[in-house]
Write a protein that holds these residues in place. Sequence first.
Motif, PDB file in Angstrom:
ATOM      1  N   GLY A  51       0.794  -1.218   0.000  1.00 52.49           N
ATOM      2  CA  GLY A  51       0.000   0.000   0.000  1.00 52.49           C
ATOM      3  C   GLY A  51       0.830   1.274   0.000  1.00 52.49           C
ATOM      4  O   GLY A  51       0.336   2.355  -0.289  1.00 52.49           O
ATOM      5  N   LYS A  52       2.139   1.151   0.319  1.00 53.00           N
ATOM      6  CA  LYS A  52       3.014   2.334   0.311  1.00 53.00           C
ATOM      7  C   LYS A  52       3.402   2.692  -1.123  1.00 53.00           C
ATOM      8  O   LYS A  52       3.404   1.846  -2.018  1.00 53.00           O
ATOM      9  N   LYS A  53       3.784   3.938  -1.296  1.00 55.18           N
ATOM     10  CA  LYS A  53       4.224   4.401  -2.607  1.00 55.18           C
ATOM     11  C   LYS A  53       5.639   3.911  -2.890  1.00 55.18           C
ATOM     12  O   LYS A  53       6.492   3.921  -1.985  1.00 55.18           O
ATOM     13  N   TYR A  54       5.892   3.492  -4.109  1.00 56.59           N
ATOM     14  CA  TYR A  54       7.280   3.188  -4.496  1.00 56.59           C
ATOM     15  C   TYR A  54       8.105   4.467  -4.370  1.00 56.59           C
ATOM     16  O   TYR A  54       7.634   5.545  -4.709  1.00 56.59           O
ATOM     17  N   GLY A  55       9.309   4.316  -3.886  1.00 58.92           N
ATOM     18  CA  GLY A  55      10.173   5.477  -3.711  1.00 58.92           C
ATOM     19  C   GLY A  55      10.062   6.079  -2.332  1.00 58.92           C
ATOM     20  O   GLY A  55      10.691   7.084  -2.035  1.00 58.92           O
ATOM     21  N   SER A  56       9.212   5.478  -1.451  1.00 56.97           N
ATOM     22  CA  SER A  56       9.124   6.066  -0.114  1.00 56.97           C
ATOM     23  C   SER A  56      10.095   5.405   0.845  1.00 56.97           C
ATOM     24  O   SER A  56      10.603   4.319   0.608  1.00 56.97           O
ATOM     25  N   LYS A  57      10.313   6.123   1.956  1.00 61.38           N
ATOM     26  CA  LYS A  57      11.207   5.629   2.982  1.00 61.38           C
ATOM     27  C   LYS A  57      10.421   4.744   3.928  1.00 61.38           C
ATOM     28  O   LYS A  57       9.286   5.046   4.249  1.00 61.38           O
ATOM     29  N   VAL A  58      11.055   3.665   4.338  1.00 59.63           N
ATOM     30  CA  VAL A  58      10.421   2.770   5.291  1.00 59.63           C
ATOM     31  C   VAL A  58      11.333   2.671   6.506  1.00 59.63           C
ATOM     32  O   VAL A  58      12.528   2.399   6.361  1.00 59.63           O
ATOM     33  N   THR A  59      10.787   2.957   7.670  1.00 58.07           N
ATOM     34  CA  THR A  59      11.587   2.880   8.884  1.00 58.07           C
ATOM     35  C   THR A  59      11.565   1.447   9.401  1.00 58.07           C
ATOM     36  O   THR A  59      10.507   0.845   9.547  1.00 58.07           O
ATOM     37  N   CYS A  60      12.751   0.910   9.636  1.00 55.62           N
ATOM     38  CA  CYS A  60      12.853  -0.469  10.090  1.00 55.62           C
ATOM     39  C   CYS A  60      12.765  -0.510  11.605  1.00 55.62           C
ATOM     40  O   CYS A  60      12.773   0.525  12.266  1.00 55.62           O
ATOM     41  N   SER A  61      12.722  -1.718  12.164  1.00 53.00           N
ATOM     42  CA  SER A  61      12.464  -1.862  13.603  1.00 53.00           C
ATOM     43  C   SER A  61      13.533  -1.209  14.463  1.00 53.00           C
ATOM     44  O   SER A  61      13.260  -0.734  15.555  1.00 53.00           O
ATOM     45  N   LYS A  62      14.762  -1.148  14.012  1.00 48.41           N
ATOM     46  CA  LYS A  62      15.822  -0.547  14.837  1.00 48.41           C
ATOM     47  C   LYS A  62      15.913   0.964  14.639  1.00 48.41           C
ATOM     48  O   LYS A  62      16.837   1.620  15.121  1.00 48.41           O
ATOM     49  N   GLY A  63      14.976   1.514  13.849  1.00 48.83           N
ATOM     50  CA  GLY A  63      14.936   2.962  13.699  1.00 48.83           C
ATOM     51  C   GLY A  63      15.610   3.464  12.429  1.00 48.83           C
ATOM     52  O   GLY A  63      15.383   4.582  11.993  1.00 48.83           O
ATOM     53  N   GLY A  64      16.465   2.641  11.812  1.00 43.71           N
ATOM     54  CA  GLY A  64      17.076   3.046  10.545  1.00 43.71           C
ATOM     55  C   GLY A  64      16.053   2.946   9.423  1.00 43.71           C
ATOM     56  O   GLY A  64      15.007   2.327   9.582  1.00 43.71           O
TER      57      GLY A  64
END
Lengths: 308, 484
Positions: A51-64
């Motif tokens: 459902g997210k847009k391609y090219g978007s940032k995704v925050t991972c579980s450790k915060g990066g």
Amino acid sequence: MSFVEYGDTIREGDTAIVFLGHESMFPVKVQHGSKTQTKYGVIRHSTDLIGKKYGSKVTCSKGGWVVILHPTPELWTMNLPHRTQILYSTDISLITMMLELKPGSIVCESGTGSGSLSHAIIRTVAPTGHLYTVEFHQQRAEKAVEEFREHKVEHLVTVKNQDVCKNGFGVSNVADAVFLDIPSPWEAIGHAKSALKVEGGRFCSFSPCIEQVQRTCLALEEHGFTEINTLEILLRVYNVRTISLQIPDLGKAAEDNSNPGFDSSSQANQGVLCGSQQQGTVQFKSGVPLREMVGHTGYLTFATKSLL
Amino acid sequence: MEGSMGPGVRIREGDCAVLKRDEVFKAVPILKRRKVIFEKQWFYLDNAIGRIYGTTFEVTSGGSLQPKKEMEEPTTETKEAGTDNRNIVDDGKSQKLTHDDIKALKDKGIKGQEIVQQLIENSTTFRDKTEFAQDKYIKKKKKKYEAVITIVKPSTRILSTMYYAREPGKINHLRYDTLAQMLTLGNIRAGNKMIMMETCAGLVLGAVMERMGGYGSIIQMYPQGGPVRAATSCFGFPASFFNSLYEFPLSKVDSLLSGTFSIETLPSESEDNIPAEEESNGSLDEKPASIQETEEESTTEAAMESNQTEEQETMDLAAEDTENKESKEKGNKENIREKQRKQQERRKKLVEAAALLKEKNADGLIVAGRFHPTPLLLSLLEFVAPSRPFVVYCQYKEPLLECYTKLREKGGVINLKLSETWLRNYQVLPDRSHPKLTMSGGGGYLLSGITVVMDKGKSDVGRLEAEKTEEPTSKKRKLEELHS
């Protein structure tokens, strides 16, 4: 998503590229309930990707965070699982142009290998063209079929598991272009010729060794090909760096302090100087070549089948 | 016979075709009763019509073309040859035929092949030359005296090679392999919505159109004076390809981005601009597009372009003829109506182009030419969707260095890469294979990257990005250094 059409949002079943940083990325199959580990932590497909847009940032579980990219044949080439040596985008670019590929072209290729070039060809000949790709290694052929299905391009490609030197491409007089990346291309020139259209077409062979090229060129001449031409293309990448160099002190008179021994304005005009001059140093931007680069991939031999 | 071959296989009157002799190309329209000069030969293309593309012709007396018969097998009889060149002395007397003799042979209408044979027979040193040297001699003489040309279909491969060899100044020295990289890096394919900004005579536009095959849309941004498409017209695309080609003036980009753009502000400007474009299609790039490049010879291409403008003229004349049959007044009225219709169409397309841009969802951006890339990129990337590639060509490295830095600062892009390609040609002969003596010194530089979603705090992200992306590289490099 498909390898021949852009989509805006990430969907179940997509092959997406997880981009971690410069040149560091990997492909991921997007599936509900699936998880992917990265050095920045876990990505949960259902909540983080779909459902997210391609090219978007995704925050991972450790915060990066990572960026999720829409796949292209070029990103695939950089990330695909290697089953063989593969062709890279620099050679692929020249092959595509010199074979005159475009939407609607019919292309024969052997071997399929890891499918790096195949994906690029399919992209270019879609939506009305077709790729016939021949691979003599059974597992590789099967794996390629699977990938083409996952990438939603299976309608544009036919994979055959046979030896092109013995059995050819399984089609005759249909191809606009033929590409060979096999150990003994000279044994397949006859098959290449008969696969090409009656009115002619383009041919390319990729070989790492000049001895292979020599035998291929002889065979091409014997079969009446024209415009036989062997090329080599190398990619030179430059890192953009800000460099500062010290100004040597040649004991100039004190009143000249502001002008460190040369005419800085004329240098700026040349566009070399773009940084500020600090005390005793000059800063500039430079494109620095890599300390080591790929100096040889293979020779590309092109030829034309003409009517006569 | 025709049934087994696809459409567009035969040469038709009105086609755009390319003449080829060895490595030399020239784009020409196929027209009847039109004298064509190519490689110091003149001839008429009438006889080529109806033949198949790729056919090789011989120029015969009166400048008519005759399809060349199956190549006579080179005489395979065991030839007499020397072992090395110790006995060959360059005294300028080895050829007994004089310049005038050869000219006399030519005037008699003796074929090139026979002239070469005579040259061999009258060379006192030929038999002492090594087999390899003999081959080379024959090849050289054949090239000089055999008047053969091949007619081929235009393609990006052929036109980009032709332009690079003949008129590099007009395409900002964009070498064909560099163009090939752009098309691949830009993921150019059917169905894309592309933004283009090029001042390479329309060659890059043509290449992109070929790769899109009429599917999708292209918005060509143009500087003052209108878009240049001299090279685009050499491709001979079907008219349908132009239906989805839009154009938009660069000077209106800022107002479009700030939301102040309106079509009302345009009419006077666009009317000034567009007709200028039509007239200048061929002639505009004869203006000093590359002022520095004074060494460029502009002979052959100019001939080609004047051909094109002539073609246009003849078409205009034909149109006038039909008009003359009607009453002049009526014709005038119709003329005005036609003009108005065209203007309206143009305005409609401009509105469409603006709407397409405003969606900000283009599938890529291609920039190539003589403008500084930084301002172009900073503005035009706004119209591109996230996760799409962009490619910038520049003849020089320095502007791309700056562009790279500015894009990094601004953010919204990843995977930035500055590169060039080296291209080497090979001589391949049994036991005599080696790189050719000369190679191109440079084919220009490319900056490519991928767009990503821009965060709210723009500059902040840019810095983060830079940090984040720089770090792994330097680490990697250190590792590599350790390994080596």
